[in-house]
Design a protein around this motif. Structure first.
Motif, PDB file in Angstrom:
ATOM      1  N   ARG A  97       0.971  24.789  -9.216  1.00  0.00           N
ATOM      2  CA  ARG A  97       1.535  23.567  -8.620  1.00  0.00           C
ATOM      3  C   ARG A  97       1.640  23.707  -7.096  1.00  0.00           C
ATOM      4  NH1 ARG A  97       7.132  23.811  -9.921  1.00  0.00           N
ATOM      5  NH2 ARG A  97       7.041  25.089  -8.052  1.00  0.00           N
ATOM      6  N   ASP A  98       2.140  24.860  -6.629  1.00  0.00           N
ATOM      7  CA  ASP A  98       2.323  25.025  -5.189  1.00  0.00           C
ATOM      8  C   ASP A  98       0.980  25.102  -4.464  1.00  0.00           C
ATOM      9  OD1 ASP A  98       4.980  24.866  -5.642  1.00  0.00           O
ATOM     10  OD2 ASP A  98       5.384  27.019  -5.461  1.00  0.00           O
ATOM     11  N   ALA A  99      -0.002  25.727  -5.103  1.00  0.00           N
ATOM     12  CA  ALA A  99      -1.335  25.777  -4.479  1.00  0.00           C
ATOM     13  C   ALA A  99      -1.912  24.367  -4.380  1.00  0.00           C
ATOM     14  CB  ALA A  99      -2.258  26.679  -5.302  1.00  0.00           C
ATOM     15  N   ALA A 100      -1.693  23.573  -5.435  1.00  0.00           N
ATOM     16  CA  ALA A 100      -2.205  22.189  -5.420  1.00  0.00           C
ATOM     17  C   ALA A 100      -1.507  21.380  -4.331  1.00  0.00           C
ATOM     18  CB  ALA A 100      -1.984  21.542  -6.787  1.00  0.00           C
ATOM     19  N   LEU A 101      -0.194  21.576  -4.189  1.00  0.00           N
ATOM     20  CA  LEU A 101       0.540  20.833  -3.152  1.00  0.00           C
ATOM     21  C   LEU A 101       0.024  21.227  -1.761  1.00  0.00           C
ATOM     22  CD1 LEU A 101       4.112  20.960  -4.704  1.00  0.00           C
ATOM     23  CD2 LEU A 101       2.947  18.869  -3.957  1.00  0.00           C
ATOM     24  N   GLY A 102      -0.264  22.510  -1.580  1.00  0.00           N
ATOM     25  CA  GLY A 102      -0.793  22.971  -0.285  1.00  0.00           C
ATOM     26  C   GLY A 102      -2.139  22.331   0.017  1.00  0.00           C
ATOM     27  N   ALA A 103      -2.997  22.287  -0.999  1.00  0.00           N
ATOM     28  CA  ALA A 103      -4.336  21.698  -0.783  1.00  0.00           C
ATOM     29  C   ALA A 103      -4.224  20.183  -0.588  1.00  0.00           C
ATOM     30  CB  ALA A 103      -5.238  22.029  -1.970  1.00  0.00           C
ATOM     31  N   LEU A 104      -3.322  19.554  -1.322  1.00  0.00           N
ATOM     32  CA  LEU A 104      -3.142  18.101  -1.147  1.00  0.00           C
ATOM     33  C   LEU A 104      -2.610  17.789   0.253  1.00  0.00           C
ATOM     34  CD1 LEU A 104      -1.715  16.975  -4.604  1.00  0.00           C
ATOM     35  CD2 LEU A 104      -3.819  16.152  -3.528  1.00  0.00           C
ATOM     36  N   GLU A 105      -1.802  18.707   0.779  1.00  0.00           N
ATOM     37  CA  GLU A 105      -1.283  18.492   2.138  1.00  0.00           C
ATOM     38  C   GLU A 105      -2.433  18.473   3.144  1.00  0.00           C
ATOM     39  OE1 GLU A 105       1.709  21.284   3.346  1.00  0.00           O
ATOM     40  OE2 GLU A 105       2.398  19.928   4.935  1.00  0.00           O
TER      41      GLU A 105
ATOM     42  N   LYS B 120       0.813  -1.207   0.000  1.00  0.00           N
ATOM     43  CA  LYS B 120       0.000   0.000   0.000  1.00  0.00           C
ATOM     44  C   LYS B 120       0.856   1.270   0.000  1.00  0.00           C
ATOM     45  CE  LYS B 120      -3.617  -0.761  -0.428  1.00  0.00           C
ATOM     46  NZ  LYS B 120      -4.165  -1.335  -1.696  1.00  0.00           N
ATOM     47  N   LEU B 121       1.465   1.525  -1.143  1.00  0.00           N
ATOM     48  CA  LEU B 121       2.225   2.761  -1.324  1.00  0.00           C
ATOM     49  C   LEU B 121       1.983   3.273  -2.742  1.00  0.00           C
ATOM     50  CD1 LEU B 121       4.352   4.825  -0.275  1.00  0.00           C
ATOM     51  CD2 LEU B 121       6.108   3.352  -1.287  1.00  0.00           C
ATOM     52  N   GLY B 122       1.469   4.482  -2.820  1.00  0.00           N
ATOM     53  CA  GLY B 122       1.286   5.133  -4.114  1.00  0.00           C
ATOM     54  C   GLY B 122       1.928   6.502  -4.068  1.00  0.00           C
ATOM     55  N   TRP B 123       2.022   7.155  -5.222  1.00  0.00           N
ATOM     56  CA  TRP B 123       2.590   8.493  -5.237  1.00  0.00           C
ATOM     57  C   TRP B 123       1.991   9.324  -6.364  1.00  0.00           C
ATOM     58  CZ3 TRP B 123       5.773   4.107  -5.434  1.00  0.00           C
ATOM     59  CH2 TRP B 123       6.211   3.725  -6.699  1.00  0.00           C
ATOM     60  N   ILE B 124       2.024  10.627  -6.126  1.00  0.00           N
ATOM     61  CA  ILE B 124       1.572  11.599  -7.130  1.00  0.00           C
ATOM     62  C   ILE B 124       2.742  12.557  -7.334  1.00  0.00           C
ATOM     63  CG2 ILE B 124      -0.127  13.388  -7.692  1.00  0.00           C
ATOM     64  CD1 ILE B 124      -1.865  12.318  -5.357  1.00  0.00           C
ATOM     65  N   VAL B 125       3.126  12.783  -8.585  1.00  0.00           N
ATOM     66  CA  VAL B 125       4.108  13.838  -8.880  1.00  0.00           C
ATOM     67  C   VAL B 125       3.303  15.007  -9.447  1.00  0.00           C
ATOM     68  CG1 VAL B 125       6.127  14.515 -10.239  1.00  0.00           C
ATOM     69  CG2 VAL B 125       5.945  12.177  -9.349  1.00  0.00           C
ATOM     70  N   VAL B 126       3.471  16.173  -8.828  1.00  0.00           N
ATOM     71  CA  VAL B 126       2.693  17.345  -9.241  1.00  0.00           C
ATOM     72  C   VAL B 126       3.585  18.240 -10.088  1.00  0.00           C
ATOM     73  CG1 VAL B 126       1.236  19.245  -8.431  1.00  0.00           C
ATOM     74  CG2 VAL B 126       1.483  17.195  -7.022  1.00  0.00           C
ATOM     75  N   GLY B 127       3.078  18.677 -11.234  1.00  0.00           N
ATOM     76  CA  GLY B 127       3.846  19.549 -12.115  1.00  0.00           C
ATOM     77  C   GLY B 127       2.976  20.661 -12.666  1.00  0.00           C
ATOM     78  N   GLY B 128       3.612  21.581 -13.364  1.00  0.00           N
ATOM     79  CA  GLY B 128       2.858  22.668 -13.991  1.00  0.00           C
ATOM     80  C   GLY B 128       3.395  24.016 -13.586  1.00  0.00           C
ATOM     81  N   PRO B 129       2.659  25.079 -13.926  1.00  0.00           N
ATOM     82  CA  PRO B 129       3.114  26.436 -13.569  1.00  0.00           C
ATOM     83  C   PRO B 129       3.323  26.537 -12.047  1.00  0.00           C
ATOM     84  CG  PRO B 129       1.180  26.504 -15.006  1.00  0.00           C
ATOM     85  CD  PRO B 129       1.375  25.074 -14.638  1.00  0.00           C
ATOM     86  N   ASP B 130       4.378  27.237 -11.625  1.00  0.00           N
ATOM     87  CA  ASP B 130       4.775  27.244 -10.207  1.00  0.00           C
ATOM     88  C   ASP B 130       3.616  27.542  -9.251  1.00  0.00           C
ATOM     89  OD1 ASP B 130       7.215  26.785 -11.267  1.00  0.00           O
ATOM     90  OD2 ASP B 130       8.155  28.647 -10.553  1.00  0.00           O
ATOM     91  N   ALA B 131       2.869  28.613  -9.525  1.00  0.00           N
ATOM     92  CA  ALA B 131       1.848  29.037  -8.565  1.00  0.00           C
ATOM     93  C   ALA B 131       0.750  27.978  -8.445  1.00  0.00           C
ATOM     94  CB  ALA B 131       1.254  30.377  -8.999  1.00  0.00           C
TER      95      ALA B 131
END
Ligand SMILES: Cc1ncc(COP(=O)(O)O)c(C=O)c1O
Length: 387
Positions: free
Chosen positions: A253-261, A240-251
């Protein structure tokens, strides 16, 4: 409760389920749908999971996006496929199915839509429904190779928030081409959609030498998520280990990483022992991956040799993955063929309709079973399908 009213994602039709049960009661059924690598006779070193017992796992230090060492190990592993991934852009989950759930929460409100390929694995409809999200299919059309029907993408409803690509797709085995990716990126940018790329089978190229992989790492214009996981890449669905790599325009991408957190923090579902073991598993899991690669390639070759002698059936080009699609004579319904195979030969295959093929008659077989078992059962399958 209507979201629970449909059949389970992996369920067969009632008639096929009954025939499977009858076959199992009468003796062994050769399962050419086997997709569980731990049940397919590969050699797993007995101490492969030893690191899960690391004493460091006795201390709980919650880290919503994942322990940094584990995220770094995923990023380093991506380099094997030529991608330069920043560990800070990696999010750990318990499986790619869970990753999907998190992405639908992130990108969609109830009533929104995501575009999903057809044919494909019958999982997305269920994962989206649990989030109150609708799936809108876009067809993959077969002209020697499978191609995206861009007219369907252009006709997507206003409520669309993301397009989902499976590369290589299960079960068609098709990778997205460079030209398709470019075109899709333009549509996503123009319409404000995110791109979700399921690359869980990216380690298993078959009929192709240079597939595009790790698309998120190269994304410049569009918020992009690439999904992977141990269940396919390491042949270890049970850890049970999966991963998501997030890419795209910086802002974005960072907003998505914050929400995913925030989403990941709500569940904290990846166990500490798995995260501590991840660097070791990602290294040692290569041994299982190589066995699977060798097996899927050799079973595909054997399938081709068998159909060469039975030209009524055709193994379609399979660029990657763990399955082969076989076009069979449409002299009986797919369901009837599956039932005949079960009742007369005690062999289980998937009918094409299980994956929403546009028309009959196709069957889908897994390339994981042990070589001799596979070759014998596949030869009998083709013989019956051609009769
Ligand atoms: C294309 C595809 N994506 C995702 C999954 C789910 O994988 P996981 O075990 O990581 O949830 C599957 C399962 O077979 C699959 O075929």
């Amino acid at each position: 409760m209507s979201k629970f009213s449909r059949r389970l994602p992996h369920a067969e039709t009632n008639a096929i389920s009954a025939a499977i049960a009858a076959g199992a009661a009468a003796g062994t059924v050769v399962d050419l749908t086997e997709s569980n690598p731990t049940a397919a006779g590969f050699t797993y070193p007995a101490d492969l999971l030893a690191r899960l017992a690391d004493g460091a796992g006795l201390t709980y230090t919650p880290s919503p996006l994942g322990l940094f060492e584990a995220r770094r190990a995923v990023a380093e592993d991506a380099a094997r496929r030529g991608a330069l991934v920043d560990p800070g852009h990696v999010v750990l989950s318990a499986s790619s199915s869970e990753s999907y759930g998190w992405l639908f929460k992130l990108l969609c409100d109830p009533g929104d839509a995501v575009l999903v390929p057809r044919p494909s694995y019958p999982l997305f409809e269920h994962l989206t429904r649990f989030e109150g999200v609708q799936t809108v299919p876009y067809d993959l059309e077969h002209y020697g190779r499978w191609r995206i029907d861009f007219a369907a993408i252009a006709a997507a409803p206003e409520a669309t928030r993301a397009v989902l690509v499976v590369s290589p797709n299960n079960p068609t085995g098709s990778y997205i081409s460079a030209a398709e990716l470019e075109r899709l990126t333009v549509v996503c940018r123009d319409r404000g959609w995110a791109l979700i790329v399921d690359e869980v089978f990216a380690d298993y190229p078959l009929d192709t030498t240079s597939p595009i992989t790790d698309i998120a790492a190269a994304a410049a214009d569009v918020l992009t998520f690439s999904l992977g996981g141990a269940s396919k890449s390491l042949g270890l669905p049970q850890v049970k280990l999966g991963w998501i790599v997030v890419g795209g325009p910086d802002a974005a991408r960072d907003a998505a990483l914050g929400a995913l957190e925030l989403i990941a923090d709500t569940y904290l579902s990846v166990s500490t022992p798995v995260q501590l073991a991840a660097p070791d598993l990602l290294t040692r899991g290569a041994e299982i991956r190589h066995q699977i690669q060798k097996r899927t390639q050799s079973n595909l070759t054997r399938a081709r040799t068998i159909t060469a002698a039975n030209p009524a059936c055709e193994v379609l080009a399979a660029e990657g993955g763990w399955s082969a699609v076989v076009r069979v004579p449409a002299t009986r319904a797919e369901e009837q063929l599956v039932l005949d195979l079960l009742q007369r030969e005690r062999i289980l295959v998937h009918p094409g309709f299980f994956f929403d093929f546009p028309h009959e008659a196709f069957i889908v077989v897994s390339l994981l079973p042990a070589p001799d078992l596979f070759a014998d059962a596949f030869a009998r399958t083709v013989r019956l399908a051609s009769s």
